[in-house]
Design a protein around this motif. Structure first.
Motif, PDB file in Angstrom:
ATOM      1  N   MET A  16     -16.097 -50.800 -11.100  1.00 41.89           N
ATOM      2  CA  MET A  16     -17.066 -49.715 -11.183  1.00 41.89           C
ATOM      3  C   MET A  16     -17.344 -49.176  -9.787  1.00 41.89           C
ATOM      4  O   MET A  16     -17.056 -49.830  -8.786  1.00 41.89           O
ATOM      5  N   ALA A  38     -27.956 -47.190  -6.433  1.00 41.72           N
ATOM      6  CA  ALA A  38     -27.407 -46.796  -7.734  1.00 41.72           C
ATOM      7  C   ALA A  38     -26.342 -47.793  -8.180  1.00 41.72           C
ATOM      8  O   ALA A  38     -26.274 -48.163  -9.362  1.00 41.72           O
ATOM      9  N   GLN A  39     -25.524 -48.258  -7.225  1.00 42.68           N
ATOM     10  CA  GLN A  39     -24.488 -49.238  -7.562  1.00 42.68           C
ATOM     11  C   GLN A  39     -25.098 -50.613  -7.849  1.00 42.68           C
ATOM     12  O   GLN A  39     -24.633 -51.340  -8.722  1.00 42.68           O
ATOM     13  N   HIS A  84     -27.697 -53.651 -14.683  1.00 36.15           N
ATOM     14  CA  HIS A  84     -27.537 -53.318 -16.109  1.00 36.15           C
ATOM     15  C   HIS A  84     -26.340 -54.059 -16.698  1.00 36.15           C
ATOM     16  O   HIS A  84     -26.391 -54.514 -17.846  1.00 36.15           O
ATOM     17  N   PHE A  85     -25.276 -54.181 -15.939  1.00 38.22           N
ATOM     18  CA  PHE A  85     -24.074 -54.884 -16.383  1.00 38.22           C
ATOM     19  C   PHE A  85     -24.408 -56.344 -16.706  1.00 38.22           C
ATOM     20  O   PHE A  85     -24.024 -56.872 -17.764  1.00 38.22           O
ATOM     21  N   THR A 113     -17.073 -44.996 -13.578  1.00 41.41           N
ATOM     22  CA  THR A 113     -17.789 -44.509 -12.398  1.00 41.41           C
ATOM     23  C   THR A 113     -19.124 -43.898 -12.794  1.00 41.41           C
ATOM     24  O   THR A 113     -19.321 -43.449 -13.924  1.00 41.41           O
ATOM     25  N   THR A 114     -20.026 -43.901 -11.832  1.00 43.41           N
ATOM     26  CA  THR A 114     -21.365 -43.357 -12.040  1.00 43.41           C
ATOM     27  C   THR A 114     -21.547 -42.089 -11.212  1.00 43.41           C
ATOM     28  O   THR A 114     -20.814 -41.834 -10.252  1.00 43.41           O
ATOM     29  N   THR A 148     -26.342 -50.433 -11.295  1.00 41.84           N
ATOM     30  CA  THR A 148     -25.232 -50.538 -12.247  1.00 41.84           C
ATOM     31  C   THR A 148     -24.904 -52.001 -12.514  1.00 41.84           C
ATOM     32  O   THR A 148     -24.724 -52.416 -13.670  1.00 41.84           O
ATOM     33  N   LEU A 169     -26.178 -46.777 -19.488  1.00 39.66           N
ATOM     34  CA  LEU A 169     -25.873 -45.855 -18.387  1.00 39.66           C
ATOM     35  C   LEU A 169     -25.922 -44.407 -18.857  1.00 39.66           C
ATOM     36  O   LEU A 169     -26.377 -43.516 -18.129  1.00 39.66           O
ATOM     37  N   ILE A 200     -32.748 -43.831 -13.112  1.00 37.18           N
ATOM     38  CA  ILE A 200     -31.658 -44.499 -12.385  1.00 37.18           C
ATOM     39  C   ILE A 200     -32.133 -45.749 -11.659  1.00 37.18           C
ATOM     40  O   ILE A 200     -31.443 -46.771 -11.657  1.00 37.18           O
ATOM     41  N   MET A 210     -26.532 -41.856 -15.770  1.00 42.19           N
ATOM     42  CA  MET A 210     -25.771 -42.459 -14.678  1.00 42.19           C
ATOM     43  C   MET A 210     -24.256 -42.368 -14.866  1.00 42.19           C
ATOM     44  O   MET A 210     -23.506 -42.396 -13.893  1.00 42.19           O
ATOM     45  N   LEU A 211     -23.803 -42.269 -16.091  1.00 41.35           N
ATOM     46  CA  LEU A 211     -22.370 -42.343 -16.366  1.00 41.35           C
ATOM     47  C   LEU A 211     -21.649 -41.066 -15.939  1.00 41.35           C
ATOM     48  O   LEU A 211     -22.121 -39.961 -16.189  1.00 41.35           O
TER      49      LEU A 211
END
Length: 427
Positions: free
Chosen positions: A190, A48-49, A55-56, A218-219, A52, A7, A268, A12-13
């Motif tokens: 998140m 974007a979420q 990637h998680f 959070t991103t 996330t 991230l 992203i 993104m972070l």
């Protein structure tokens, strides 16, 4: 793969609670993100979420997608200037079904121990009485703590104020985190940076109620370089549902991204690694007019959202409108897909009965429709070779057109010059 590092290099972070990165390096962690069920489709603002969570999961962790069937009945005040309309149970259920189908395109729900899982907070709130909630949850969080949140302060100091319903939202979201921590071993929540206050309320509730430990991450909120809102066009939201936003229009949204935004978005919204992105940036820098970044971005996200077949149709549609592709492929599209390609193009309706008998082209373009303001103007441009029908130049102002010229049994495509299209719909 290191989730937090991933991230971070992608830009993104935003915020991360101390100890979160260490926990994620040590073991498989269950974590969740909440999605708003106010519509039966997510839009690009949700991507974007979704990324996330992708990637998680790729980092070996277990993602939970919480769809807020209960919180959708309340409404999150974060970033809002007014209270939103509340939804009925039937509408919410319809919306939840649509969102789940979309999330299944991005997350793997059948890959063993870190399979993605969908949860609906209505399941644990539907039988929770108000008295039990304020006894079990409310007593652990002070009003002072709740009033300190920016989302509350901004609304209370504004013109509209804040209802008790919205004020309690952070308790409801906090209990979501507590419930998932207690029953599903979710140690991490998140979300976008505007959710930090609500997420931390959950970690605080877990600590105060059960002396437990939970974490927050959070991103960055996605913004456009020109200051306008990401994911919005003159026509409204760009949806993930092809019935709401055609794959062609979806593709064009990404293709039309500015050079500056494309450099941000390709990190992203794609899964390209750092080397691939840097190579694309170098290629783009040499020949910006070739739009290498935008094309790679649009291709990747369109295929993952709509599939390769729809991406190929979007390419063909672009080549049809802006290149020299023939008319034939339009016959392979549905009526809705054709209308999607020509969204924003002037269109006219004529009856099938009128066309069956045959219509002189000058009459068709100047009397039955308003492609030209007069038959004289139509004749002059036809004689100058500047008019085409169905991508074929019209030779004479006296040519007759009938139902044999229909595309897909319903459409005639007129062109005035190379770039001015008109859609004639025959019904």
């Amino acid at each position: 793969m290191n989730f937090v590092a991933e991230l971070r290099w992608r830009g993104m972070l935003h915020d991360i609670m101390p100890g979160t990165e260490e926990l994620l390096k040590k073991e498989m962690v269950s974590g969740y993100i909440g999605f708003d069920p106010t519509a039966d489709s997510l839009h690009v603002g949700s991507l974007a979420q979704i990324m996330t969570l992708i990637h998680f999961q790729r980092a070996g962790h277990k993602p939970f997608a919480l769809v807020g069937g209960a919180t959708g009945m309340v409404g999150d005040p974060s970033g809002k200037s007014a209270e939103r309309n509340l939804l009925s149970e039937d509408v919410l259920q319809h919306n939840l079904n649509g969102i789940q189908k979309q999330l299944e395109k991005f997350l793997d729900f059948n890959c063993g121990t870190n399979s993605a899982q969908m949860v609906n907070n209505y399941d644990w709130f539907k039988d929770y009485t108000f008295l039990n909630f304020i006894r079990d949850v409310g007593k652990h969080i002070t009003v002072n703590y709740m009033m300190a949140k920016d989302s509350v302060k901004n609304r209370i100091s504004g013109d509209t104020g804040m209802s008790f319903t919205e004020f309690t939202y952070q308790l409801v979201q906090g209990y979501d985190f507590y419930y998932l921590w207690k029953h599903n071993s979710c140690a991490l929540q998140m979300g976008g940076s505007d959710q930090w206050g609500n997420i931390v309320t959950g970690t605080e509730l877990i600590r105060r109620k059960d002396a437990g430990e939970a974490y927050a991450l959070t991103t960055q909120l996605i913004k456009k370089s020109d200051g306008t809102k990401f994911g919005k066009t003159e026509g409204g939201n760009i949806w993930l549902d092809p019935a709401k936003t055609s794959p062609y229009k979806f593709y064009q949204f990404w293709l039309n991204t500015s050079d500056e935004d494309a450099k941000t978005y390709i990190r992203i919204f794609t899964l390209f690694d750092k080397e691939t992105i840097e190579a694309l940036e170098a290629e783009h820098a040499v020949a910006p007019h070739q739009r290498a970044l935008q094309k790679a971005l649009a291709k990747d996200i369109t295929i993952r959202t709509h599939g390769e077949a729809e991406y190929n149709k979007a390419i063909q549609s672009s080549e049809f409108l802006f290149g020299n592709t023939g008319i034939e492929f339009l016959n392979e599209l549905s009526s809705d897909e054709v209308l999607g390609i020509f969204e924003g193009v002037p269109n006219f309706n004529i009856s099938l009965h009128e066309l069956t008998a045959g219509i002189n082209i000058s009459d068709l373009l100047a009397a039955h429709t308003a492609v030209f303001t007069s038959k004289g103007e139509a004749k002059k441009m036809i004689q100058g070779g500047g008019v085409a029908v169905n991508k074929t130049k019209v030779n004479s102002p006296d040519d007759i057109y009938d139902t044999t010229h229909l595309i897909g049994g319903k459409f005639i495509i007129a062109q005035k010059g190379k770039k001015n299209y008109f859609l004639i719909i025959v019904e």
